[in-house]
Design a protein around this motif. Structure first.
Motif, PDB file in Angstrom:
ATOM      1  N   SER A  38       0.833  -1.183   0.000  1.00 30.75           N
ATOM      2  CA  SER A  38       0.000   0.000   0.000  1.00 30.75           C
ATOM      3  C   SER A  38       0.876   1.243   0.000  1.00 30.75           C
ATOM      4  O   SER A  38       1.973   1.234   0.513  1.00 30.75           O
ATOM      5  CB  SER A  38      -0.905   0.018   1.220  1.00 30.75           C
ATOM      6  N   THR A  42      -6.105   6.565  -0.614  1.00 30.31           N
ATOM      7  CA  THR A  42      -7.446   6.132  -0.233  1.00 30.31           C
ATOM      8  C   THR A  42      -8.431   6.358  -1.374  1.00 30.31           C
ATOM      9  O   THR A  42      -8.180   7.135  -2.298  1.00 30.31           O
ATOM     10  CB  THR A  42      -7.942   6.891   1.021  1.00 30.31           C
ATOM     11  N   PRO A  45     -14.969   3.538  -1.040  1.00 25.68           N
ATOM     12  CA  PRO A  45     -15.449   2.225  -1.510  1.00 25.68           C
ATOM     13  C   PRO A  45     -16.932   2.230  -1.883  1.00 25.68           C
ATOM     14  O   PRO A  45     -17.386   1.376  -2.635  1.00 25.68           O
ATOM     15  CB  PRO A  45     -15.171   1.292  -0.322  1.00 25.68           C
ATOM     16  N   THR A  96      -8.239  -2.386  -5.401  1.00 31.49           N
ATOM     17  CA  THR A  96      -9.066  -2.023  -4.261  1.00 31.49           C
ATOM     18  C   THR A  96     -10.237  -2.995  -4.205  1.00 31.49           C
ATOM     19  O   THR A  96     -10.375  -3.871  -5.057  1.00 31.49           O
ATOM     20  CB  THR A  96      -9.539  -0.554  -4.306  1.00 31.49           C
ATOM     21  N   ALA A 115      -6.579  -6.684  -1.161  1.00 40.29           N
ATOM     22  CA  ALA A 115      -7.453  -5.641  -1.699  1.00 40.29           C
ATOM     23  C   ALA A 115      -8.348  -5.211  -0.546  1.00 40.29           C
ATOM     24  O   ALA A 115      -9.169  -5.985  -0.062  1.00 40.29           O
ATOM     25  CB  ALA A 115      -8.279  -6.186  -2.864  1.00 40.29           C
ATOM     26  N   TYR A 119      -8.875   1.581   0.408  1.00 37.75           N
ATOM     27  CA  TYR A 119      -7.447   1.797   0.149  1.00 37.75           C
ATOM     28  C   TYR A 119      -7.061   1.264  -1.223  1.00 37.75           C
ATOM     29  O   TYR A 119      -7.695   0.362  -1.745  1.00 37.75           O
ATOM     30  CB  TYR A 119      -6.583   1.097   1.204  1.00 37.75           C
ATOM     31  N   VAL A 120      -5.995   1.841  -1.778  1.00 40.10           N
ATOM     32  CA  VAL A 120      -5.441   1.357  -3.034  1.00 40.10           C
ATOM     33  C   VAL A 120      -4.133   0.636  -2.710  1.00 40.10           C
ATOM     34  O   VAL A 120      -3.229   1.230  -2.135  1.00 40.10           O
ATOM     35  CB  VAL A 120      -5.190   2.515  -4.014  1.00 40.10           C
TER      36      VAL A 120
END
Ligand code: CUA
Length: 159
Positions: A38, A42, A45, A96, A115, A119-120
């Motif tokens: 990470s 962000t 979602p 993600t 995932a 977050y990415v």
């Protein structure tokens, strides 16, 4: 304070071992074998479908030939699927999740990240061997977790 010579030797030995172990971690990390997936990016979602990048997850080739693969994991599949990328090319995966925590493991390679919704996760790998790979979700995500697999096809490139 008096310390027995034997005890002193063991203390130095134990201290030295700790230094060696820390050194191994630093060397392997520096050589790219391990890296935090990470990079603190962000994403909302709840609104992935309207997100400029994650709204239409796909494989993109940059002008310099490098490839970016955007992936959304959701119960119980990966999008896009299948994923097709060239061999011997740096491939940056950006992952993600739209619901719960999933895993993204390209079986038989060191491409492996979580995932996480919100977050990415990003990492870059180069696949040397062309062929079909299985992408497995390796985090328990629900009743159909065991069926959550995708396909990655690595195509040979002619240069
Ligand atoms: Cu997704 Cu297990």
């Amino acid at each position: 304070m008096y310390v027995e010579t034997y005890e002193r030797a063991w203390m130095w030995l134990a201290g030295g071992l700790i230094a060696v172990f820390l050194g191994v971690i630093v060397v392997t990390a520096a050589n790219g074998a391990i890296a935090p997936p990470s990079h603190m990016e962000t994403v909302d979602p709840a609104n992935l479908s309207t997100h400029p990048e994650f709204g239409s997850p796909t494989v993109k080739t940059n002008a310099d030939g490098s490839v970016v693969v955007t992936v959304v994991a959701s119960m119980f599949s990966f999008t896009p699927d299948p994923i097709e990328v060239p061999a011997d090319t740096p491939i940056t995966f950006r992952l993600t999740s739209s619901d719960v925590i999933h895993g993204f493991e390209v079986v038989g390679t060191n491409a492996n990240a979580m995932a996480i919704p919100g977050y990415v996760s990003q990492f870059t790998v180069t696949f040397k061997k062309s062929g079909d790979y299985v992408i497995a979700c390796n985090e328990y995500c629900g009743v159909m977790h065991h069926t959550m697999v995708g396909k990655l096809t690595v195509k040979p490139v002619s240069r």
